[in-house]
Design a protein around this motif. Structure first.
Motif, PDB file in Angstrom:
ATOM      1  N   LEU A   3      65.930  37.964  63.033  1.00 19.69           N
ATOM      2  CA  LEU A   3      67.031  36.837  62.966  1.00 19.69           C
ATOM      3  C   LEU A   3      67.832  36.593  64.323  1.00 19.69           C
ATOM      4  N   ARG A   4      68.114  37.538  64.975  1.00 17.03           N
ATOM      5  CA  ARG A   4      68.505  37.302  66.088  1.00 17.03           C
ATOM      6  C   ARG A   4      67.527  36.907  67.266  1.00 17.03           C
ATOM      7  N   GLU A   5      66.349  37.517  67.386  1.00 19.31           N
ATOM      8  CA  GLU A   5      65.418  37.115  68.385  1.00 19.31           C
ATOM      9  C   GLU A   5      64.678  35.924  68.203  1.00 19.31           C
ATOM     10  N   ARG A   6      64.424  35.491  66.897  1.00 16.34           N
ATOM     11  CA  ARG A   6      63.444  34.392  66.620  1.00 16.34           C
ATOM     12  C   ARG A   6      64.263  33.293  66.296  1.00 16.34           C
ATOM     13  N   PHE A   7      65.443  33.237  65.547  1.00 19.14           N
ATOM     14  CA  PHE A   7      66.569  32.401  65.114  1.00 19.14           C
ATOM     15  C   PHE A   7      67.594  32.189  65.738  1.00 19.14           C
ATOM     16  N   GLY A   8      67.891  32.823  66.856  1.00 15.47           N
ATOM     17  CA  GLY A   8      68.964  32.774  67.781  1.00 15.47           C
ATOM     18  C   GLY A   8      70.598  32.911  66.836  1.00 15.47           C
ATOM     19  N   MET A   9      70.493  33.775  66.067  1.00 16.91           N
ATOM     20  CA  MET A   9      71.577  34.155  65.236  1.00 16.91           C
ATOM     21  C   MET A   9      72.073  35.499  65.756  1.00 16.91           C
ATOM     22  N   ASP A  10      73.395  35.395  66.345  1.00 19.03           N
ATOM     23  CA  ASP A  10      74.130  36.534  67.020  1.00 19.03           C
ATOM     24  C   ASP A  10      74.375  37.451  65.994  1.00 19.03           C
ATOM     25  N   SER A  47      74.250  50.845  61.614  1.00 15.73           N
ATOM     26  CA  SER A  47      73.700  50.379  62.644  1.00 15.73           C
ATOM     27  C   SER A  47      74.145  48.883  63.262  1.00 15.73           C
ATOM     28  N   GLY A  48      75.300  48.393  62.554  1.00 15.23           N
ATOM     29  CA  GLY A  48      75.668  47.476  62.929  1.00 15.23           C
ATOM     30  C   GLY A  48      75.409  46.078  62.165  1.00 15.23           C
ATOM     31  N   MET A  49      74.535  46.095  61.387  1.00 16.53           N
ATOM     32  CA  MET A  49      74.112  45.001  60.406  1.00 16.53           C
ATOM     33  C   MET A  49      75.212  44.373  59.725  1.00 16.53           C
ATOM     34  N   ASP A  50      75.390  43.270  59.312  1.00 20.54           N
ATOM     35  CA  ASP A  50      76.207  42.664  58.458  1.00 20.54           C
ATOM     36  C   ASP A  50      75.476  42.400  57.051  1.00 20.54           C
ATOM     37  N   VAL A  65      72.664  29.381  49.416  1.00 21.67           N
ATOM     38  CA  VAL A  65      72.424  27.863  49.540  1.00 21.67           C
ATOM     39  C   VAL A  65      73.852  27.163  50.100  1.00 21.67           C
ATOM     40  N   ASN A  66      74.882  27.831  49.558  1.00 23.57           N
ATOM     41  CA  ASN A  66      76.411  27.140  49.671  1.00 23.57           C
ATOM     42  C   ASN A  66      76.914  27.985  51.092  1.00 23.57           C
ATOM     43  N   GLY A  67      76.037  28.646  51.968  1.00 23.25           N
ATOM     44  CA  GLY A  67      76.550  28.917  53.205  1.00 23.25           C
ATOM     45  C   GLY A  67      77.207  30.288  53.184  1.00 23.25           C
ATOM     46  N   ARG A  68      77.205  31.142  52.495  1.00 29.53           N
ATOM     47  CA  ARG A  68      77.894  32.585  52.430  1.00 29.53           C
ATOM     48  C   ARG A  68      77.031  33.717  53.145  1.00 29.53           C
ATOM     49  N   PHE A  69      75.594  33.408  53.124  1.00 31.60           N
ATOM     50  CA  PHE A  69      74.565  34.176  54.037  1.00 31.60           C
ATOM     51  C   PHE A  69      73.794  33.207  54.511  1.00 31.60           C
ATOM     52  N   ASP A  70      73.104  33.778  55.894  1.00 26.71           N
ATOM     53  CA  ASP A  70      72.054  33.236  56.620  1.00 26.71           C
ATOM     54  C   ASP A  70      70.916  33.539  56.126  1.00 26.71           C
TER      55      ASP A  70
END
Length: 108
Positions: A3-10, A47-50, A65-70
């Motif tokens: 998600l970080r590397e391929r989708f640019g989510m910090d 390991s720091g994952m949310d 779908v309502n934005g709580r999770f990516d």
């Protein structure tokens, strides 16, 4: 990392669906959540994952779908693709994360 590397989510917010109905209902419907999924999520958090979960599979997608999770991590194929196809049957492309290659599949 996908998600970080391929989708640019910090800081991706990841939901994890339980395997059993109602995420096991504290062992009433299965022990996989407490014996396998919860320890794995604790390791991921250290390991720091949310990550949040295990969450009841029948409601986790509403929150996503309502934005709580990516992203929602599902325990098996149909658990993830049924709700995905309900929302994006004609225009969806699913991807498998965590592989060394980019793996996609059309949804129709």
């Amino acid at each position: 990392n996908s998600l970080r590397e391929r989708f640019g989510m910090d800081s991706p917010r990841i939901a994890v669906a339980g395997l059993n109905p109602h995420a096991g209902e504290e062992g009433m419907f299965g022990k996989e959540e407490s014996q396998i999924i919860v320890p794995a999520l604790e390791t991921a958090r250290t390991s720091g994952m949310d990550v949040t979960g295990p969450l009841p599979p029948d409601t986790v997608f509403f929150s996503a779908v309502n934005g709580r999770f990516d992203a929602v991590v599902c325990m098996y194929h149909d658990q993830g693709l049924i709700p995905f196809k309900m929302v994006h049957f004609k225009d969806g492309v699913n991807t498998t994360l965590g592989l060394p290659i980019i793996r996609t599949s059309v949804d129709h």
